[in-house]
Structure formats: C-alpha cells, structure tokens
Write a protein that holds these residues in place. Sequence first.
Motif, PDB file in Angstrom:
ATOM      1  N   ARG A 445       0.813  -1.216   0.000  1.00 31.48           N
ATOM      2  CA  ARG A 445       0.000   0.000   0.000  1.00 31.48           C
ATOM      3  C   ARG A 445       0.847   1.267   0.000  1.00 31.48           C
ATOM      4  N   GLU A 446       1.868   1.303   0.850  1.00 31.48           N
ATOM      5  CA  GLU A 446       2.662   2.524   0.965  1.00 31.48           C
ATOM      6  C   GLU A 446       3.304   2.888  -0.367  1.00 31.48           C
ATOM      7  N   TYR A 448       2.527   1.811  -3.305  1.00 34.48           N
ATOM      8  CA  TYR A 448       1.495   2.090  -4.300  1.00 34.48           C
ATOM      9  C   TYR A 448       1.043   3.542  -4.158  1.00 34.48           C
ATOM     10  N   GLY A 449       0.784   3.942  -2.919  1.00 32.69           N
ATOM     11  CA  GLY A 449       0.341   5.312  -2.670  1.00 32.69           C
ATOM     12  C   GLY A 449       1.364   6.317  -3.171  1.00 32.69           C
ATOM     13  N   TYR A 452       1.325   6.320  -6.875  1.00 33.98           N
ATOM     14  CA  TYR A 452       0.075   6.887  -7.359  1.00 33.98           C
ATOM     15  C   TYR A 452       0.094   8.411  -7.283  1.00 33.98           C
ATOM     16  N   ARG A 453       0.726   8.928  -6.212  1.00 35.54           N
ATOM     17  CA  ARG A 453       0.775  10.387  -6.076  1.00 35.54           C
ATOM     18  C   ARG A 453       1.474  11.022  -7.277  1.00 35.54           C
ATOM     19  N   ARG A 456      -0.745  10.571 -10.376  1.00 28.07           N
ATOM     20  CA  ARG A 456      -1.866  11.498 -10.359  1.00 28.07           C
ATOM     21  C   ARG A 456      -1.397  12.906 -10.750  1.00 28.07           C
TER      22      ARG A 456
ATOM     23  N   GLN B  66      -5.707  -0.010  -1.352  1.00 29.22           N
ATOM     24  CA  GLN B  66      -4.979   0.751  -0.332  1.00 29.22           C
ATOM     25  C   GLN B  66      -5.783   0.870   0.950  1.00 29.22           C
ATOM     26  N   PHE B  67      -7.099   0.775   0.835  1.00 27.36           N
ATOM     27  CA  PHE B  67      -7.932   1.015   2.012  1.00 27.36           C
ATOM     28  C   PHE B  67      -8.619  -0.240   2.514  1.00 27.36           C
ATOM     29  N   ILE B 136      -7.622   9.095  -4.147  1.00 21.28           N
ATOM     30  CA  ILE B 136      -6.670   9.514  -3.122  1.00 21.28           C
ATOM     31  C   ILE B 136      -5.636   8.426  -2.898  1.00 21.28           C
ATOM     32  N   SER B 137      -4.497   8.827  -2.341  1.00 23.76           N
ATOM     33  CA  SER B 137      -3.410   7.869  -2.126  1.00 23.76           C
ATOM     34  C   SER B 137      -3.369   7.465  -0.656  1.00 23.76           C
ATOM     35  N   PHE B 138      -2.517   6.498  -0.374  1.00 26.88           N
ATOM     36  CA  PHE B 138      -2.463   5.920   0.962  1.00 26.88           C
ATOM     37  C   PHE B 138      -2.157   6.970   2.034  1.00 26.88           C
ATOM     38  N   ASP B 139      -1.338   7.980   1.678  1.00 24.95           N
ATOM     39  CA  ASP B 139      -0.985   9.017   2.658  1.00 24.95           C
ATOM     40  C   ASP B 139      -2.200   9.841   3.055  1.00 24.95           C
ATOM     41  N   GLU B 140      -3.172   9.897   2.139  1.00 23.01           N
ATOM     42  CA  GLU B 140      -4.352  10.718   2.408  1.00 23.01           C
ATOM     43  C   GLU B 140      -5.479   9.873   2.996  1.00 23.01           C
TER      44      GLU B 140
END
Lengths: 501, 218
Positions: A445-446, A448-449, A452-453, A456, B66-67, B136-140
Amino acid sequence: MRNKRFLALLICGLLLLPPSGLAATDGFRSVYTYTYDFWNEVQESPDAYRVDQVLYSSALGLTKPMRNPQSLFVQGQELYVVDTGNNRIIQIHRDGSTFTAVREITEVKGAEPADFAAPSDVFVAENGDMYIADTNHNRVIHTDADMNVIQLFVKPDDSTFDQSLNFLPNKIVADTSGRLYVLATNVNKGLVKYEADGTFTGYIGANPVKYTLWDYVWKEFFTTKEQRAQQASFVPTEYANVYMDHEGFIYCTNIVFSEYDLLSDTAKPIRRINSIGSDILIKNGWEPPIGDLQWVEQSQDYGPSKFRDITVFDNDIYVAFDRTHGRVFGYDPQGSLLWAFGTKGNNEGAFLGAISIEHMGNDLFCLDENENSITVFTPTAYGQLIYQASDEYLRGDYDASADTWRKVLELNANYPLAFVGIGRALMRQEDFGGAMKYFEMAHDRENYGRAYRYYRKIMVEDSIGWMVAVIAALLIVPLIVRKIRSMKEEVEASEFRKNHA
Amino acid sequence: MSSVKITPKKRSYGETLRYALYVIFHPFDGFWDLVHEKRGSLAAAHTFLFLFLLTRVLKLMYTNFQFISAPLQYINIYEQCGSLLFPFLVLCVANWALSTLFDGKGHLRDIYMAMCYALVPYILIQLPLIFISHIISFDEASYYTVLMSFSLVWCLFLAFVGLMEVHDYGPGKTIIFLFATVFGALVILFLILVFFSLLSDAVGYFVSLYREVLFRLY
C-alpha cells in the motif's frame, strides 16, 4: 507395422517406470520451503537453500565425537564449534566443500585454571583474537590467536550485580574496539557490558518489563502480603542469543513471551538494539518478523517459533533459527519474510535440537545439539537470484535489479518481494503506472500510494487544460443560456407590447 | 375539540424516496412526519435497505486495495448480506417487542421504516467513497477514514432520533431501550438456537421412527 507396435510398447514401458525425473531429488516431497502471502497463508516456494552436506564428528576426523555442542562462530574461512560437553572448541577449516578439523582448543596459556568448564560460546575477532565464554569457570577469556590470555572478564564487582549469584556467561559478542557484551544466565538487566580492559561499565538493552494497570490493581488490592511474596516479581526476561552485525548493532532473540504478545508485537522475538539499548529493528513487512504465522493445530510442536540463534549477512538480511519446528527464517532488511524452510526430524535438512546458526558468505551452517551435527546449506539458483536482486538494488543498479526480480518471478510467481522489487525499479525509471501495477500485485500500500501520487500529478498536469475547460463550460454555458433566454423573453414582451399597443 | 381528522394524502414512491433527504438533515421533524404523517413508504424503506446491502458489497469489491483488502477469494456475497440483514431485523423485532411493553407508540412497520431511513447517509457517503478511494493515495487515508466514520456516526445518530420520535420517548428512555434492545436481540438469538436444536431432535425422532418401521416391515 512392427516398428509401430514396438514403439507403443516402449511408451507403455516408460509410463510404468517411476517418475524419478520429476520427483524432487532431495527427498522432500512435502512443502519444505515456503513464504507467507498477504492473507498469512503458506505459499509453497522453490527451495532457496538445499543441504550441501551434513558434518558429523567422524567425517571431520575428530577422535572424540562432539557432545552437546552449543554454539557456532564463523570468521573468514574458519568455522568454530563450541563442543560444550567435551569442554573444547573445534576449529574447522573450510576449503570449497571440504571441511577439516584443524585445531581442538582445550586450554589457554597464562590463566588458572587453564582448561574450560562447559564453555558455551566463542567470538573470534578479525585479527584472530578469541573470546571464550567459559561458563562454569565464571569467566570470559580474551586470548590471542595462539591462546595466550590477554584479559579475563569476571563477575562485576558492582552493587548493581547481585553478588549472591554466580556469574555464568552464556553468549558473548565483542565490537571492533574490544568492548565485550555478555549475555549471562540469571541476569535480567540486559547484556553485561565490559570495556576492553575488563572493567564493568553497566548493562545495555534490558528486556522492558511488562506491567499492566490490571497487574498493578490485582497485586495491590487483591493479594495478601504472603501471596505477593510467593509470586514472581515483575522482572524482565533474558535473551536467548546475541549477534553483532557488521555495523556493530546487536541482534537479540527472545524466547520468553506469551503467545498473545505476538499479536500486538510486544513480544518482539527479534530485536536490533543500538548503543543506548532501544530496539531499532525495521518492521515494514505485512507482519513483524515472528517466524511462523500459522501453527499446525493439535501437533506435538504447536506453538510460536522460538528463535535460538540469529545471524546477519553483510547486506542486513538476517536469518533466525527456530527451535520449535526446526526451521530457518530469512528476513530482508525491511523485515519481510524472504523464505522459510526446514522441519523437525532426523533426516537431512531437518532438526531436532536447533541451537545455533552461522553464515559464511551466503552459506548457512546450522548446529543441532541433539544430533551433534552441523548442516551446511548452500543457496540454490533461486536463492542466489533473490540476494543478487537485493544487492543490485542497494548498489543503485535499478534496471539490473528489476531484470533479476523478473527472473525470480519466472521461478516463483507467488513472490511478493519480486513484485515490489520490480515496482521500485520502475518507479526509479519514472514509470509510475507500471510501478502501481506491480505494487498492487504485491499488496504494497505505501509504495502504491507513493507511485500513485506521482502518477496522479502527471495525469492532472497533462489534462489540466481540458479540466479547466470542462469546468468553465459547466459554469458558463448555463449563464449564457439564461442570458439568451431572458433576452428572448424581453424581445417577445416588447413585440407583445408593440402588437397590443 | 373539533374532531376533524386530516387524512394524509397518498404520496408517490418517488416522493417518499426524496423525503429521505429531508429526514437525514432534519431528523426530529423528519422522523415524526415519516411515521405520523405517512410521508415515508415501506417500498422506499425496502429500497434503502437493499441499497445499503448493495453499497456494502460494492465497497468490499471495488474499494481501492490501499484502504480495504477483502479476501475476495473467500467472500460470499449472501453471507455478507445475511450477516448485516439478520442482526438488523432481529434488532428491529427486539426493539418492537420491548417498546410495545413499555408504551412505545411505534409499530413494527414504523420501526423498520425509521431504521431503513436512518441508513441513508451510509449509502450517500459510502457509495461515492468507493470512487474517491481510487482518487486519493495511501498518505491521504485520513480523509477516507474521517468520511467513513462520519457516515457511521450520522447513521447511529439518526437511528437514535428515529427511535425517539417513533416511540415518542425522551432521550434517556431511548438510551435505556437501546441497551435493552441489544439484550432482547440476544434473547431472541438464544430462543432461535433452542428452537432449532429442539426441532432437529424432533425431526430426528420421526426419521428414526420411520426407519424402524421400514426395518420391521421388510
């Protein structure tokens, strides 16, 4: 015609033969090497390590067979075995795949008594200096390569050390400046720390005491003084083993914990302690490094993994040796499980009395105190590829790392670390969309996030013109429509007035 | 006292659906009129319950990993729906059974309707959240969790107000009855278990009797 019949017979005959070519040649037909997936379920994996050979006393050319050996140590090409039952230390030289016992150390020069009593550990510095935990003589001996005593480390003459207790050094490590850390039996304040000149300088890395509010309330209000005296006081537990990595950090394993503490990760069976004694082990895996996540119900060996020893490679990959199931667990520096293998038993690659593990290069030595044998494991092509890929990544060679991870995937398509590895390499190459795909497959997840940022951001930047245009259109078009409509109405009204004037 | 009885006019299905938007923003008025002025309908209530279950399933299936990472290979949609529907209905029945004894004004139909209308914020927030989770991404993740908790809190608040208005209780009495309802639901579960275990014994008795007769006859 005749030929055809012969061919058919030949094929039938071949089918009747046992499928020897297909079966694993090492005799393990059940799952031997495995990993855990995102759902904490066992996934079969190709063997990362295979048994190269098993060293027994006879093959090593020892006249007196090993008895209850307790520890291994590797320095360069030399393997040291602490043969506790025979009060000696055996030095074995490795040359390729031949192992020969070159020296049996039974005494030192320049100290009384000169022999050992149940030594339990040895540490050999790079210059050949040896530290020997001479347990039943209550001392740690520091000698040079020729066994001339340089320094004795004895019971600390200090009020913090309970003088009524015997000083029983169990496991030892020393750092490059000669500072010695001793894991002593019955001492629960942490590792006993000595300067190179033998002075005691305190304790380090005590296992923190677990003490809940309920414990306190129960003890304070619901027990009598007599009961309290009988109960064990809140004391921290001792470690099982210690290892000093190439950076000078001490890895400890802990085998005294309750099973429920594993759930909340307060048990911390593996720790990496820094100079002030706090645990700095990185745990970025799905689960903290605790060994087996699933225990076989109703088995004789039901229970958590108990790591009796740990060894750390130069690339920070660490390998822990579990006594409960005779298994070896390899973790990467981030705390993700690389592979696990091993089983309980007395055939090759199985252990009954797992007690100590060491590495020489990427090869592993596993000591079994019940079998009195050392099993030598060498990595398979699959295992080598994993190491190669992580080394290439650490070196910054991301393209090569991704290629190597792809080769790993060809051998094991169920390997999440390979997906993560490829994803990270793609991210370095700024292919964020591709990286996301791989991170998603690895349930990371980390990362990926993170990918993704960027993805995006690029998407938004590329299409910002369109987006502004669409939003503007959505706002402006109704305005214009309304304007036109009102103008039309006005025109109609004026025409109406004109007509009816 | 004039005995003029105002019969509320019959409202269309669409109107009763739209009325949910009024209920969730003006719960005190809304729930009172929902039941007493017949501004809601059972059909709309069924719709909301169905949408609620649908939202739940869609959320498990399509939220970005992610969620939520549901083990899709093991998920059974009917089981998921049943595990929500069954407690929901049991709680409604338990609440009705208890409040009837202590001069609650609500009928089972009213309670069910109020509870279904109280689910509307869940649908309205969680359905778009599935889409948002892909933006939204994992940080958000905090935005995601805040919105999710908000929808749950809103639903709980609506359920509370709904029960209060339906039964014409005060807040204190409603809270007491919430706890009593949970207890009542447990009793119902226990009775169901006992019933089925006795039923299986009874069936077993007749089955063995039948076998015995067959055995004797042949």
